[in-house]
Design a protein around this motif. Sequence first.
Motif, mmCIF file in Angstrom:
data_model
loop_
_atom_site.group_PDB
_atom_site.id
_atom_site.type_symbol
_atom_site.label_atom_id
_atom_site.label_comp_id
_atom_site.label_asym_id
_atom_site.label_seq_id
_atom_site.Cartn_x
_atom_site.Cartn_y
_atom_site.Cartn_z
ATOM 1 N N PRO A 1 0.785 -1.239 0.000
ATOM 2 C CA PRO A 1 0.000 0.000 0.000
ATOM 3 C C PRO A 1 0.815 1.287 0.000
ATOM 4 N N ALA A 2 1.869 1.359 0.835
ATOM 5 C CA ALA A 2 2.603 2.619 0.925
ATOM 6 C C ALA A 2 3.942 2.420 1.622
ATOM 7 N N ASP A 3 4.921 3.245 1.255
ATOM 8 C CA ASP A 3 6.213 3.259 1.943
ATOM 9 C C ASP A 3 6.055 3.833 3.353
ATOM 10 N N PHE A 4 7.018 3.555 4.211
ATOM 11 C CA PHE A 4 7.064 4.097 5.573
ATOM 12 C C PHE A 4 5.823 3.740 6.390
ATOM 13 N N THR A 5 5.303 2.527 6.189
ATOM 14 C CA THR A 5 4.181 2.044 6.984
ATOM 15 C C THR A 5 4.597 0.765 7.701
ATOM 16 N N ILE B 1 9.523 -1.094 -7.639
ATOM 17 C CA ILE B 1 9.113 -0.285 -8.785
ATOM 18 C C ILE B 1 8.250 0.896 -8.339
ATOM 19 N N GLU B 2 8.463 2.041 -8.982
ATOM 20 C CA GLU B 2 7.561 3.173 -8.771
ATOM 21 C C GLU B 2 6.426 3.105 -9.796
ATOM 22 N N ASP B 3 5.244 3.532 -9.374
ATOM 23 C CA ASP B 3 4.082 3.495 -10.276
ATOM 24 C C ASP B 3 3.164 4.681 -9.981
ATOM 25 N N PRO B 4 3.688 5.915 -10.032
ATOM 26 C CA PRO B 4 2.874 7.073 -9.662
ATOM 27 C C PRO B 4 1.676 7.305 -10.573
ATOM 28 N N SER B 5 1.766 6.875 -11.822
ATOM 29 C CA SER B 5 0.621 7.027 -12.727
ATOM 30 C C SER B 5 -0.409 5.922 -12.538
ATOM 31 N N MET B 6 -0.056 4.914 -11.753
ATOM 32 C CA MET B 6 -0.919 3.762 -11.437
ATOM 33 C C MET B 6 -1.226 2.897 -12.655
ATOM 34 N N SER C 1 -11.302 -0.590 -5.776
ATOM 35 C CA SER C 1 -12.208 0.475 -6.205
ATOM 36 C C SER C 1 -12.963 1.096 -5.038
ATOM 37 N N ALA C 2 -13.060 0.367 -3.917
ATOM 38 C CA ALA C 2 -13.784 0.876 -2.752
ATOM 39 C C ALA C 2 -12.876 1.612 -1.775
ATOM 40 N N ALA C 3 -11.567 1.617 -2.048
ATOM 41 C CA ALA C 3 -10.623 2.229 -1.119
ATOM 42 C C ALA C 3 -10.695 3.755 -1.212
ATOM 43 N N PRO C 4 -10.469 4.459 -0.092
ATOM 44 C CA PRO C 4 -10.543 5.924 -0.104
ATOM 45 C C PRO C 4 -9.297 6.591 -0.681
ATOM 46 N N SER C 5 -8.245 5.827 -1.005
ATOM 47 C CA SER C 5 -7.015 6.390 -1.546
ATOM 48 C C SER C 5 -6.515 5.529 -2.689
ATOM 49 N N SER C 6 -5.357 5.910 -3.257
ATOM 50 C CA SER C 6 -4.781 5.160 -4.374
ATOM 51 C C SER C 6 -3.886 4.021 -3.920
ATOM 52 N N ALA C 7 -3.834 3.761 -2.617
ATOM 53 C CA ALA C 7 -2.966 2.701 -2.104
ATOM 54 C C ALA C 7 -3.378 1.355 -2.690
ATOM 55 N N THR C 8 -2.381 0.572 -3.085
ATOM 56 C CA THR C 8 -2.660 -0.753 -3.611
ATOM 57 C C THR C 8 -2.928 -1.736 -2.483
ATOM 58 N N VAL C 9 -3.689 -2.771 -2.772
ATOM 59 C CA VAL C 9 -3.859 -3.855 -1.815
ATOM 60 C C VAL C 9 -2.557 -4.671 -1.797
ATOM 61 N N PRO D 1 -5.773 -7.918 2.640
ATOM 62 C CA PRO D 1 -6.178 -6.534 2.903
ATOM 63 C C PRO D 1 -4.991 -5.717 3.388
ATOM 64 N N THR D 2 -5.143 -4.413 3.400
ATOM 65 C CA THR D 2 -4.025 -3.544 3.756
ATOM 66 C C THR D 2 -3.577 -3.704 5.203
ATOM 67 N N ASN D 3 -4.468 -4.148 6.097
ATOM 68 C CA ASN D 3 -4.128 -4.203 7.519
ATOM 69 C C ASN D 3 -3.629 -5.567 7.973
ATOM 70 N N VAL D 4 -3.437 -6.513 7.061
ATOM 71 C CA VAL D 4 -2.954 -7.858 7.413
ATOM 72 C C VAL D 4 -1.714 -8.170 6.581
ATOM 73 N N GLY D 5 -0.620 -8.490 7.270
ATOM 74 C CA GLY D 5 0.618 -8.803 6.581
ATOM 75 C C GLY D 5 0.610 -10.196 5.981
ATOM 76 N N ARG D 6 1.307 -10.346 4.868
ATOM 77 C CA ARG D 6 1.423 -11.643 4.211
ATOM 78 C C ARG D 6 2.374 -12.560 4.965
ATOM 79 N N SER D 7 2.261 -13.865 4.716
ATOM 80 C CA SER D 7 3.228 -14.840 5.207
ATOM 81 C C SER D 7 4.229 -15.120 4.094
ATOM 82 N N VAL D 8 5.468 -14.688 4.287
ATOM 83 C CA VAL D 8 6.488 -14.919 3.277
ATOM 84 C C VAL D 8 6.800 -16.408 3.156
ATOM 85 N N ASP D 9 6.787 -17.116 4.285
ATOM 86 C CA ASP D 9 7.009 -18.566 4.242
ATOM 87 C C ASP D 9 5.942 -19.259 3.396
#
Length: 214
Positions: free
Chosen positions: A47-51, A106-111, A122-130, A149-157
Amino acid sequence: MNDTDSGTEARTLRINDYAPGFSARSTAGEVSLATYRGRWVLFFSHPADFTPVCTSEFIAFARAKERFAACGCDLLALSVDGLYSHLAWLRDIERSFGVKVDFPLIEDPSMAIAQAYGMLDSAAPSSATVRATYAIDPEGVIRAIVWYPTNVGRSVDELLRLVEALQVSQREGASTPEGWCSGDPLLLQPATTLEEAEAANGSTGAWYYRERIA
């Protein structure tokens, strides 16, 4: 960043679709998806850097990079943040946690890439990616899609296990059972005729559940 190669209206990607091509700036220089042909790629967005959750994921991915490399899989990350934000964040991760993130971000400012892959909610209030993850095979075909979802971290394993399972099932022409890990038995395809089912009854277990060693 260049537009995706297709030039067509984005649609929902599915397993076994070809991954949309792109060329873009990254923390490792210009990156093109086409240069990864011949290798597996785990392509993922955050979703975003520095989170906090994203930071925990990048530390885990960086620590597991060599494990992915051992099975011929490269890591490739993306967010809609700009390149200088990426550079500052990754430098701060190394300074604060002693972990160097040396796979491309990768940067993707143009999305454009995020839209081509359907990474934007499409339901998110910002441009942050899932937290979208795509396992792409050496032919450029999407073999698995995993969203968090944005509030749950993935399992890399688990993502490493997923890549290994995809590779083994393809190589061996078999399936992997629940919780399969490298070295575990595989599953044969079930019988499709009465004769095959009766012949399989002589083996251990049910005719529709037959294991074999890889």
